[in-house]
Enzyme design. Structure first.
Site, PDB file in Angstrom:
ATOM      1  CE1 TYR A   1       0.129   1.977   4.277  1.00  0.00           C
ATOM      2  CE2 TYR A   1       1.060  -0.237   4.439  1.00  0.00           C
ATOM      3  CZ  TYR A   1       0.896   1.035   4.956  1.00  0.00           C
ATOM      4  OH  TYR A   1       1.481   1.369   6.147  1.00  0.00           O
TER       5      TYR A   1
ATOM      6  NE  ARG B   1       7.008   4.323   0.428  1.00  0.00           N
ATOM      7  CZ  ARG B   1       6.756   5.052   1.529  1.00  0.00           C
ATOM      8  NH1 ARG B   1       7.732   5.327   2.375  1.00  0.00           N
ATOM      9  NH2 ARG B   1       5.548   5.501   1.778  1.00  0.00           N
TER      10      ARG B   1
ATOM     11  NE  ARG C   1      -6.094 -19.566   4.379  1.00  0.00           N
ATOM     12  CZ  ARG C   1      -5.139 -20.341   4.907  1.00  0.00           C
ATOM     13  NH1 ARG C   1      -5.042 -21.614   4.520  1.00  0.00           N
ATOM     14  NH2 ARG C   1      -4.295 -19.853   5.805  1.00  0.00           N
TER      15      ARG C   1
ATOM     16  CE  LYS D   1       3.182   3.212   3.213  1.00  0.00           C
ATOM     17  NZ  LYS D   1       3.670   3.420   4.568  1.00  0.00           N
TER      18      LYS D   1
ATOM     19  CD  GLU E   1      10.334   1.972  10.329  1.00  0.00           C
ATOM     20  OE1 GLU E   1      10.418   2.913   9.515  1.00  0.00           O
ATOM     21  OE2 GLU E   1      10.217   0.780   9.987  1.00  0.00           O
TER      22      GLU E   1
ATOM     23  CG  LEU F   1       8.443   2.516   4.586  1.00  0.00           C
ATOM     24  CD1 LEU F   1       8.193   1.307   3.689  1.00  0.00           C
ATOM     25  CD2 LEU F   1       7.126   3.170   4.983  1.00  0.00           C
TER      26      LEU F   1
END
Length: 285
Positions: free
Chosen positions: A33, A52, A100, A147, A179, A203
């Site tokens: 995301y 990114r 799945r 991310k 972070e 990140l």
């Protein structure tokens, strides 16, 4: 009027938006995301966020369903349809819907979802008071540079912060600050900004990069290194950066006041410069 959101090629009222229960983002957290800020109806550093996104997709072998130019156009359309002046746009790409099974499914197109959130950035009261931070062990996986939508550990860190009257958590690993749960952590000593090096452990923050891009303008120098929680408690100033907090002063860490419990001049100056650039569309395009 409800928001208009984007789901797999369609602009829909949020009440009508659905994804499959077999979507791998829902089942496995198999997705990535980005969040881009909007100020004055303009996207902030959107191209850098999408670069990114492309990197994250490459790291997990995920083919994005459309080009960067198409993604920018979708962002702009959502701003227009929702009359968004200030806020953010959330973008999520998952590997798609399939029965799945752990290995990547074949012949399945990635799922793409975007939605807007109106929120106050420029004049938020927290910028004047600063935020409180608490420390917590870093429980995340080894590839934090991706991310990923796997955010259970940051959710638990944020909940711990909320339960202790704080707005952010700084995660600690091997004795040093990695972070924030949703931000980059910084400390200030004199005219020097300090934040840890980029690696798989953190990140690569877009707002971090933007702040570094205007170092000459701001008059600060940058020291890229790790720092401990004890060093942060003794720092002249501390702050965080992210797409949704921009440059935000940290005035309390684990109940200990930083800069006498008030935003410091370095952080105030950096925020002013960033906001000036952000209103023009950002530093990074």
């Amino acid at each position: 009027m409800s928001r208009i959101v984007y789901v797999n090629g369609a602009y829909l009222p949020e009440e009508e938006a659905t994804i499959s229960i077999f979507d791998r983002g829902f089942i496995f957290g198999d997705g990535i995301y980005e969040v881009s800020a909007v100020l004055g109806g303009k996207l902030v550093d959107c191209e850098a966020h999408l670069a990114r996104l492309e990197r994250s997709a490459g790291e997990i072998g995920l083919e994005l369903p459309c080009s960067r130019a198409e993604l920018v156009a979708i962002h702009q359309e959502l701003i227009s349809r929702n009359n968004l002046d200030e806020g953010s746009i959330y973008l999520q790409v998952s590997r798609g819907a399939a029965d799945r099974d752990f290995p990547f499914p074949k012949g399945v197109k990635a799922s793409l979802v975007l939605f807007t959130q109106a929120r106050q950035f420029a004049n938020t009261p927290l910028a004047k008071t600063g935020i409180k931070v608490v420390s917590t062990p870093d429980l995340r996986w080894a590839r934090r540079d991706i991310k990923s939508v796997n955010l259970l550990a940051p959710v638990l860190a944020k909940q711990f912060a909320a339960e202790n009257g704080a707005q952010e958590a700084w995660m600690i690993e091997d004795g040093v600050v990695t972070e924030g749960a949703s931000s980059t952590a910084w400390i200030v000593k004199g005219k020097t900004l300090i934040s840890r090096p980029l690696s798989h452990k953190v990140l690569p923050g877009i707002t971090r990069t933007a702040v570094l891009a205007f170092l000459a303008e701001s008059g600060f120098t940058f020291e890229e290194r790790e720092f401990t929680l004890e060093e942060a408690l003794d720092a002249e100033e501390a702050f965080i950066t992210s797409a949704t907090s921009l440059v935000m002063p940290v005035t309390t860490i684990d109940g200990h006041s930083i800069h006498n419990g008030a935003p410091g001049p370095a952080t105030i100056r950096l925020r002013e410069i960033y906001l000036d650039h952000a209103r023009k569309g950002g530093v990074l395009g």
